[in-house]
Design a protein around this motif. Sequence first.
Motif, short mmCIF file in Angstrom:
data_model
loop_
_atom_site.label_atom_id
_atom_site.label_comp_id
_atom_site.label_asym_id
_atom_site.label_seq_id
_atom_site.Cartn_x
_atom_site.Cartn_y
_atom_site.Cartn_z
N ALA A 53 0.81 -1.12 -0.07
CA ALA A 53 -0.05 -0.07 -0.03
C ALA A 53 0.77 1.22 0.07
CB ALA A 53 -0.92 0.27 1.22
N GLN A 54 1.97 1.18 0.73
CA GLN A 54 2.89 2.46 0.88
C GLN A 54 4.14 2.32 0.03
OE1 GLN A 54 3.58 3.98 4.79
NE2 GLN A 54 1.45 3.17 5.54
N LYS A 55 4.28 1.27 -0.80
CA LYS A 55 5.24 0.83 -1.62
C LYS A 55 6.68 1.21 -0.81
CE LYS A 55 3.49 1.46 -6.12
NZ LYS A 55 3.85 2.32 -7.48
N ARG A 56 6.73 0.28 0.50
CA ARG A 56 7.74 0.40 1.50
C ARG A 56 8.43 -0.92 1.70
NH1 ARG A 56 7.86 0.12 6.90
NH2 ARG A 56 5.87 -0.29 6.94
N ILE A 57 9.53 -1.11 2.02
CA ILE A 57 10.11 -2.43 2.40
C ILE A 57 10.82 -2.29 3.83
CG2 ILE A 57 10.43 -3.20 0.23
CD1 ILE A 57 13.61 -2.69 0.73
N TYR A 58 10.88 -3.08 4.66
CA TYR A 58 11.46 -3.25 5.97
C TYR A 58 12.08 -4.57 5.99
CZ TYR A 58 7.24 -5.59 7.24
OH TYR A 58 6.36 -6.42 7.46
N GLY A 59 13.04 -4.75 7.15
CA GLY A 59 13.37 -6.27 7.25
C GLY A 59 14.74 -6.23 7.99
N ASN A 60 15.26 -7.56 7.88
CA ASN A 60 16.64 -7.48 8.34
C ASN A 60 17.44 -8.06 7.49
OD1 ASN A 60 18.85 -8.91 9.96
ND2 ASN A 60 18.11 -7.78 11.74
N SER A 61 18.86 -7.63 7.24
CA SER A 61 19.54 -8.33 6.18
C SER A 61 20.77 -9.19 6.64
CB SER A 61 20.14 -6.84 5.45
OG SER A 61 20.96 -6.10 6.23
N GLY A 62 20.50 -9.64 7.89
CA GLY A 62 21.43 -10.54 8.45
C GLY A 62 22.04 -10.16 9.66
N SER A 87 19.75 1.38 6.65
CA SER A 87 20.08 0.34 7.53
C SER A 87 20.72 0.92 9.02
CB SER A 87 20.94 -0.85 7.04
OG SER A 87 22.06 -0.30 6.90
N THR A 88 20.35 0.26 9.98
CA THR A 88 20.98 0.50 11.25
C THR A 88 22.53 0.08 11.10
OG1 THR A 88 20.32 -1.65 12.19
CG2 THR A 88 19.03 0.17 12.70
N ARG A 89 23.24 0.46 12.08
CA ARG A 89 24.79 0.39 11.72
C ARG A 89 25.49 -0.35 12.92
NH1 ARG A 89 26.97 4.14 8.46
NH2 ARG A 89 25.54 5.69 7.66
N MET A 90 24.82 -1.66 13.29
CA MET A 90 25.47 -2.50 14.28
C MET A 90 26.46 -3.19 13.47
SD MET A 90 22.16 -4.11 16.03
CE MET A 90 23.30 -5.50 16.67
N CYS A 92 28.45 -6.97 13.46
CA CYS A 92 28.14 -8.28 14.12
C CYS A 92 29.45 -9.10 13.39
CB CYS A 92 27.01 -8.95 13.24
SG CYS A 92 25.49 -8.04 13.41
N PRO A 93 29.81 -10.41 14.16
CA PRO A 93 30.97 -11.20 13.70
C PRO A 93 30.89 -11.46 12.24
CG PRO A 93 29.74 -11.94 16.02
CD PRO A 93 28.74 -11.00 15.20
N ASP A 94 29.79 -11.69 11.81
CA ASP A 94 29.91 -12.27 10.14
C ASP A 94 28.92 -11.23 9.47
OD1 ASP A 94 29.91 -13.23 7.78
OD2 ASP A 94 28.82 -14.94 8.24
N MET A 95 29.68 -10.31 8.71
CA MET A 95 28.72 -9.50 7.97
C MET A 95 28.67 -9.83 6.24
SD MET A 95 28.12 -6.93 10.08
CE MET A 95 27.64 -5.34 9.18
N GLN A 96 29.10 -10.97 6.06
CA GLN A 96 29.27 -11.51 4.78
C GLN A 96 27.83 -11.44 4.24
OE1 GLN A 96 31.22 -14.97 3.71
NE2 GLN A 96 31.21 -14.83 1.59
N THR A 97 26.93 -12.20 4.91
CA THR A 97 25.57 -12.34 4.30
C THR A 97 24.68 -10.88 4.17
OG1 THR A 97 25.44 -14.51 5.43
CG2 THR A 97 23.30 -13.18 5.05
N GLU A 98 25.09 -10.05 5.08
CA GLU A 98 24.40 -8.71 4.95
C GLU A 98 24.87 -8.23 3.76
OE1 GLU A 98 24.29 -4.66 7.62
OE2 GLU A 98 23.20 -6.59 8.32
N GLN A 99 26.04 -7.87 3.47
CA GLN A 99 26.53 -7.46 2.19
C GLN A 99 26.06 -8.03 1.02
OE1 GLN A 99 30.86 -7.65 3.19
NE2 GLN A 99 31.12 -6.17 4.66
N MET A 100 26.02 -9.40 1.03
CA MET A 100 25.59 -10.06 -0.29
C MET A 100 23.93 -9.74 -0.40
SD MET A 100 27.23 -13.87 0.44
CE MET A 100 26.06 -14.64 -0.78
N VAL A 101 23.33 -9.50 0.83
CA VAL A 101 21.94 -9.32 0.44
C VAL A 101 21.71 -7.80 0.01
CG1 VAL A 101 19.79 -8.82 1.76
CG2 VAL A 101 20.92 -10.96 2.27
N LEU A 102 22.28 -6.91 0.50
CA LEU A 102 22.22 -5.64 0.23
C LEU A 102 22.69 -5.34 -1.31
CD1 LEU A 102 23.35 -3.54 3.31
CD2 LEU A 102 20.88 -3.82 2.50
#
Length: 257
Positions: A53-62, A87-90, A92-102
């Motif tokens: 409805a608002q053409k918006r996304i949200y979620g968690n990238s890992g 995205s937020t700026r935490m 984590c020990p493994d950021m590889q998945t997040e980088q791949m998702v984004l």
Amino acid sequence: MTAVCASALILASCGGSKNMLTLSSLNGEWNITEVDGQKITDKKMPFIGFDVAQKRIYGNSGCNRMMGTFEADSLTPGALSFGPIGSTRMACPDMQTEQMVLNALNKVKSYETVSDQPEIIALCSEDGKKMLTLQKKDESQVSLTDLSGEWAIELVNGKKIVGTTEVTPFIGFNTDENRIYGNVGCNTINGALLQNEKTANSLKFENIATTMMMCPDMETETTVLNALNETRSFSIKNGQVYLLGENGNELLVLKKQ
């Protein structure tokens, strides 16, 4: 050998499905199960939620929460692209998945079903490469981490929040520290959240502290605080969180900010 290679190519590319999804079918939350041909095995499964409805996304990238917008061309079925994703700026020990998702989301230009399974979709690049595979979340399989982030309070005891409060009431969930924060219409709040480990959707708030400001309308604030004190569980449906009482009665409806 040639047949095997051809089959693998079809699985790794888009454009082979005849079952195109309507835009409305994207609505809701989807686990990201595969990125650029690699299956996701992380304990904290990344996911993406679509608010059509608002053409918006949200979620968690890992690791971090993500948020943004998307565009879909009504004249071109299956066309899809994402705007800038914040995205937020935490760390984590493994950021590889997040980088791949984004990185994969930035390349998406279309979407389609996988085979004849509408609960599984592929997000594809301009050249037809499958960038991400998504599987519709089972709404009965919720976890506390699904609440992470800030949520506007839409309804209290079935009644819509009207614009008479000083600020828009919201609740923020810090699931890493098991606490809540926010504003209930006039005053800010802080408190603890508890969960029965044997019940994935159980939820209870304790030691809710508030500031002591006085505002013209304190009725909404009192109603929200009472609802929080009565909360015993939660459910998630179509991107909204429902805080429920002891008998499963709906107390608060929250929508991602």
